[in-house]
Scaffold this active site. Sequence first.
Site, PDB file in Angstrom:
ATOM      1  N   LYS A  41      72.200 -11.559  42.077  1.00 48.48           N
ATOM      2  CA  LYS A  41      72.704 -10.680  43.132  1.00 48.48           C
ATOM      3  C   LYS A  41      71.895 -10.876  44.408  1.00 48.48           C
ATOM      4  CE  LYS A  41      69.802  -6.882  41.463  1.00 48.48           C
ATOM      5  NZ  LYS A  41      69.753  -5.490  40.957  1.00 48.48           N
ATOM      6  N   ARG A 138      70.945   6.245  37.010  1.00 48.98           N
ATOM      7  CA  ARG A 138      71.404   5.525  38.195  1.00 48.98           C
ATOM      8  C   ARG A 138      72.893   5.245  38.070  1.00 48.98           C
ATOM      9  NH1 ARG A 138      68.607  -0.160  39.903  1.00 48.98           N
ATOM     10  NH2 ARG A 138      69.574  -0.782  37.931  1.00 48.98           N
ATOM     11  N   TYR A 264      49.644  -5.412  69.552  1.00 54.34           N
ATOM     12  CA  TYR A 264      50.093  -4.099  69.994  1.00 54.34           C
ATOM     13  C   TYR A 264      49.195  -2.981  69.469  1.00 54.34           C
ATOM     14  CZ  TYR A 264      54.555  -6.189  71.433  1.00 54.34           C
ATOM     15  OH  TYR A 264      55.523  -6.936  72.045  1.00 54.34           O
ATOM     16  N   MET A 312      57.463  -9.003  66.094  1.00 50.86           N
ATOM     17  CA  MET A 312      58.775  -9.488  65.677  1.00 50.86           C
ATOM     18  C   MET A 312      58.766 -10.979  65.358  1.00 50.86           C
ATOM     19  SD  MET A 312      62.500  -9.320  67.575  1.00 50.86           S
ATOM     20  CE  MET A 312      62.643  -7.543  67.458  1.00 50.86           C
TER      21      MET A 312
END
Length: 372
Positions: A41, A138, A264, A312
């Site tokens: 999957k 689930r 940052y 990023m």
Amino acid sequence: MSATKLRLNLNHLVQNYQLFVEAAKADGERSSSSEIAAVVKADAYGLGVGPVAQALDNAGCSTFFVAHGFEGEALRAHLADAKIYVFHGCLEGEEESFKLNRLIPVLHSLEGVKRWVKFAKSSSYGDCALQVDTGMKRLGVSADEFQALCDDPTLSEEIKVHLIMSHLACADEQTHPKNKEQLEMFTELMKGRPDWLANASLSLANSAGTLLGHAFQFDVCRVGIGLYGGNPFSDQVNPCRSVVSVETPILQLSEINKGESVSYGATWTASKSSRIATIGVGYADGYLRLAGEGGVVAIDAHRAPIIGRVTMDLIMIDVTDIPEDQIRVGTMVELMGEQITVDEIAEHGRTISYEVLTSLGQRYQRDYIFDH
């Protein structure tokens, strides 16, 4: 062409598959082996379902599991003869596609069973599987609902159940008491099967469950993360080989002074004069932002810490302690592979290897290594 290389060692993938095959072989305790089915999957956990499925098919794997119908349809384009199960079942409106592509829905609710029976009546295609909930909470019918299905003789006239399955919640911890509880519940439920379900194969084990021993293996084991090199266990050494490696070149080398900060938020400050390398991978490439906190990379035999925040497209690393003659612009840096495992990255990112692998983006040059 991307300078960042994502290499997928399909030889190691097949070796991992064989590890589970060996674990499920018949011995003095039982007369037949369990089948090892591959969970592919999410595009084979982000690694590419086509090459992965074909390598496993060549290795003898004939049963595959996906999550969605559209994933099953894509897989069928690669594998003409494989048995393909769809975990999420067949959603309303997908029935004809399931029949056309010979997909087997895993039915997990009474409503889903009734709808599939109705389709089977009109189409003469009733292949399916049933999921029973034994404690995961689930997907799956309850014990009472399963008994109600067993007591309904009309179902046997319309549908053909190939598999009855459940799913272990805590198999990654070998001694967790829930493993035994679920095993006992599943075993007890299967004792009461009527004749029309007696020939259905049984499945309880995932990757870790397969390695818990024969009692958990039943007829079919559904192996996922272990195939791709992730550790099936949370508290043991990984028995599986690394499949994925990510390498990228150094873009820039910089000298910074004591007291200067990096990236940052100025969250990292140099405690001494330091040499910093910048590499062209970031969270847009699936390298989790949190994984930068305490994370490391490898340059040849040296490990270097990630410093400052992962951005990023870029990550900064401290290469001060690596000999200067071994570092230059263009030197390749391993972010994941034999030295930096996917589980180590996951630990730094406060997550699991599944999320790391399925987060890998599309900005890599993907190379598949396979000795046909």
